[in-house]
Design an enzyme around this catalytic site. Structure first.
Site, PDB file in Angstrom:
ATOM      1  N   CYS A 144      49.838  24.817  30.857  1.00  0.00           N
ATOM      2  CA  CYS A 144      48.605  24.110  31.209  1.00  0.00           C
ATOM      3  C   CYS A 144      48.694  23.616  32.650  1.00  0.00           C
ATOM      4  O   CYS A 144      47.799  23.866  33.447  1.00  0.00           O
ATOM      5  CB  CYS A 144      48.367  22.941  30.258  1.00  0.00           C
ATOM      6  SG  CYS A 144      48.042  23.446  28.556  1.00  0.00           S
TER       7      CYS A 144
ATOM      8  N   TYR B 233      38.748  16.665  22.889  1.00  0.00           N
ATOM      9  CA  TYR B 233      38.408  17.381  21.660  1.00  0.00           C
ATOM     10  C   TYR B 233      37.543  16.507  20.763  1.00  0.00           C
ATOM     11  O   TYR B 233      37.607  15.266  20.817  1.00  0.00           O
ATOM     12  CB  TYR B 233      39.681  17.799  20.924  1.00  0.00           C
ATOM     13  CG  TYR B 233      40.429  18.922  21.616  1.00  0.00           C
ATOM     14  CD1 TYR B 233      40.046  20.243  21.434  1.00  0.00           C
ATOM     15  CD2 TYR B 233      41.495  18.654  22.465  1.00  0.00           C
ATOM     16  CE1 TYR B 233      40.722  21.278  22.081  1.00  0.00           C
ATOM     17  CE2 TYR B 233      42.171  19.683  23.121  1.00  0.00           C
ATOM     18  CZ  TYR B 233      41.787  20.988  22.916  1.00  0.00           C
ATOM     19  OH  TYR B 233      42.431  22.007  23.557  1.00  0.00           O
TER      20      TYR B 233
END
Length: 288
Positions: A151, A214
């Site tokens: 990431c 999320y």
């Protein structure tokens, strides 16, 4: 006096994501057929090295005060990367459980971060005064062998008259869960490299792409925001948290063989975190 500027910066990004939740333009690039998070896309975050008011050893720690994070986990991950470990069992021995949700049954993780960093770190340190002091974990030929593509995929060193600046580049940023640890990780790594170079650390800068929250984290983000709003005035009267690194217990960053045998107890000797009194311990889910 401690100002919760770290919470402020992280929450400003996270809340921007949440505010975009009903707008399909910001639904991001999900791994499934249905989007499961909202994005604000690009952000830049600058983390300076600030001496505490009493000029004691160490620096003011860039750590959230309204949500506890665990410095031992962050230090364990740094140690595991610098040891070039590729098995989760070795991460756990160093006190880091971050990688457990992705590890294969035998603990293997594939050629992640530290495996890719080998050799590059030495090169970057030797060339820290040039524009080519770059360390990359993004190896296209081996992405399929990794349990999770990197990431935060690269970082660059800038050894200037002000001191050492480290800039990290992040293609994907889980704001409430990952970003607080990304900040501590690269800020601490910058300090370690600066010590090896014999210069002072100046700042760590994050170039963040696809910042997201999320859907299953939205409620926790709101709890964090309310904690910050209700107690930020109170914590400003507290002594600021500081981190001290004990370099007599810290190997050179580009010496994997020295990092490999270290365990959790060894890593605990590397640092002291002072005056860290978070106001809450909000749990936020990791999305795998």
């Amino acid at each position: 006096m401690y100002n919760s500027w770290v919470d402020d910066k992280i929450l400003s990004i996270a809340c921007s994501c949440v505010e975009n939740k009903s707008d399909n333009v910001y639904r991001g690039c999900s791994r499934s057929s249905e989007p499961d998070y909202t994005s604000t896309f690009n952000n830049v975050i600058r983390i300076p090295f600030i001496k505490p008011a009493d000029e004691s050893a160490g620096y003011v720690a860039p750590i959230p005060i309204h949500r506890r994070i665990y410095i031992g986990q962050s230090m364990g991950e740094i140690a595991a990367f610098l040891a070039a470990h590729d098995n989760n069992n070795d991460f756990i021995k160093k006190g880091c459980t971050f990688w457990s949700p992705w590890a294969r049954e035998d603990g293997s993780l594939g050629p992640i971060y530290g495996v890719q960093w080998q050799g590059q770190l030495t090169n970057a340190i030797k060339n820290s005064k040039t524009r080519r002091a770059i360390v990359s974990a993004w190896n296209p030929e081996q992405l399929g062998d990794m349990v999770l593509p990197p990431c935060h995929f690269a970082f660059q060193l800038h050894n200037t008259d002000q001191g050492l600046r480290l800039t990290w580049f992040q293609r994907s940023c889980d704001v409430p869960v990952g970003l607080p640890y990304n900040i501590m990780f690269y800020w601490t790594l910058c300090w370690m490299i600066a010590e090896q170079l014999g210069v002072r650390p100046h700042e760590a800068v994050g170039m963040l792409s696809d910042c997201h929250v999320y859907d299953n984290q939205v409620e926790a983000v709101e709890k964090w925001r309310m904690e910050w709003l209700s107690k930020r005035d109170k914590v400003e009267t507290q002594t600021e948290p500081t981190l001290v690194l004990h370099f007599d217990h810290i190997p050179q960053v580009d010496s994997p063989d020295q990092w490999k045998p270290l365990d959790k107890a060894d890593i605990r000797k590397m640092y002291t975190l002072n005056n860290y009194n978070p106001t809450s311990d909000i749990k936020i889910e990791v999305t795998v």
